[in-house]
Design a protein around this motif. Sequence first.
Motif, mmCIF file in Angstrom:
data_model
loop_
_atom_site.group_PDB
_atom_site.id
_atom_site.type_symbol
_atom_site.label_atom_id
_atom_site.label_comp_id
_atom_site.label_asym_id
_atom_site.label_seq_id
_atom_site.Cartn_x
_atom_site.Cartn_y
_atom_site.Cartn_z
ATOM 1 N N ASP A 156 51.394 29.425 -14.429
ATOM 2 C CA ASP A 156 52.556 28.203 -14.199
ATOM 3 C C ASP A 156 52.942 28.409 -12.738
ATOM 4 O O ASP A 156 51.340 28.371 -12.022
ATOM 5 C CB ASP A 156 53.795 30.009 -14.932
ATOM 6 N N GLY A 157 53.495 27.359 -12.135
ATOM 7 C CA GLY A 157 53.239 27.556 -11.134
ATOM 8 C C GLY A 157 54.571 27.681 -10.638
ATOM 9 O O GLY A 157 55.125 27.480 -8.800
ATOM 10 N N SER A 158 55.247 28.873 -10.501
ATOM 11 C CA SER A 158 56.117 29.973 -10.125
ATOM 12 C C SER A 158 56.215 30.856 -9.689
ATOM 13 O O SER A 158 57.047 31.332 -8.189
ATOM 14 C CB SER A 158 57.613 29.821 -11.325
ATOM 15 N N SER A 159 54.874 31.181 -9.907
ATOM 16 C CA SER A 159 54.568 33.421 -9.263
ATOM 17 C C SER A 159 54.113 33.197 -8.532
ATOM 18 O O SER A 159 53.031 32.016 -7.750
ATOM 19 C CB SER A 159 54.365 33.839 -10.831
ATOM 20 N N THR A 160 54.236 34.096 -7.332
ATOM 21 C CA THR A 160 53.251 33.921 -6.503
ATOM 22 C C THR A 160 52.648 35.679 -6.607
ATOM 23 O O THR A 160 53.840 36.749 -6.545
ATOM 24 C CB THR A 160 54.559 34.035 -4.954
ATOM 25 N N SER A 161 51.774 35.513 -5.397
ATOM 26 C CA SER A 161 50.918 37.277 -5.544
ATOM 27 C C SER A 161 51.190 37.705 -4.691
ATOM 28 O O SER A 161 52.211 37.278 -3.611
ATOM 29 C CB SER A 161 49.200 36.630 -5.333
ATOM 30 N N THR A 162 51.689 39.304 -4.231
ATOM 31 C CA THR A 162 51.689 40.019 -3.268
ATOM 32 C C THR A 162 50.784 40.473 -1.996
ATOM 33 O O THR A 162 50.911 40.638 -1.246
ATOM 34 C CB THR A 162 51.975 40.894 -3.919
ATOM 35 N N LEU A 163 49.556 39.431 -2.830
ATOM 36 C CA LEU A 163 48.816 39.987 -1.810
ATOM 37 C C LEU A 163 48.520 38.417 -0.676
ATOM 38 O O LEU A 163 49.401 37.720 -1.056
ATOM 39 C CB LEU A 163 47.594 39.762 -1.914
ATOM 40 N N GLU A 164 48.593 39.146 0.771
ATOM 41 C CA GLU A 164 48.287 38.265 1.924
ATOM 42 C C GLU A 164 47.096 37.445 1.788
ATOM 43 O O GLU A 164 46.270 37.670 1.401
ATOM 44 C CB GLU A 164 47.901 38.724 2.745
#
Length: 181
Positions: A156-164
Amino acid sequence: MKVFRILVTVVFGVLMGLSCSERQDFDQLDDLEITPTYETSVFYVKAQESLINRVSGLSFFTQDFNFDAFEEPFFADRVLSGVISYELENTTSKPIEISLEFLDENENILDTEEFRMDAAPTSTLIRDVSYGPTGKSLDIIKNTSKIRLVATNLGDGSSTSTLENPAIVLRSSAKFTLDLK
């Protein structure tokens, strides 16, 4: 006395020349086999997750890379084999697909390499592709004038990784062995 010194010097020189030399064999150059290996970077691509989030289900990155390694006849006529190495890292929250198309001068597809990678956390994907006697046809590489890279977001185009600094990184290098005889 002067004549004697000259005569001794000449005789001594001739004896030195004959006693310390043997017949030279210049044909040994024909027996010499020189096969150096040359290594070079092909491309490096990094796409941040913020760029990937802008497009979903479509390619978020497309680029053509000039590949003129075999444009020089000296190199093209002497290459024996080669290996192209790929290293792909995905620290994003997106599953991705990357396609590499090897194109000739008329943009005909000579070969394709496909990569699929799950969302992070994943290990680095490493792939070596051989060309020559132990791999794909060397003509593929010899006739390639550009490589087209197409990267697609399968998520999708909304999730974001928690990694730096989440990103997708693709590195590529090539090693070619030549016969210089």
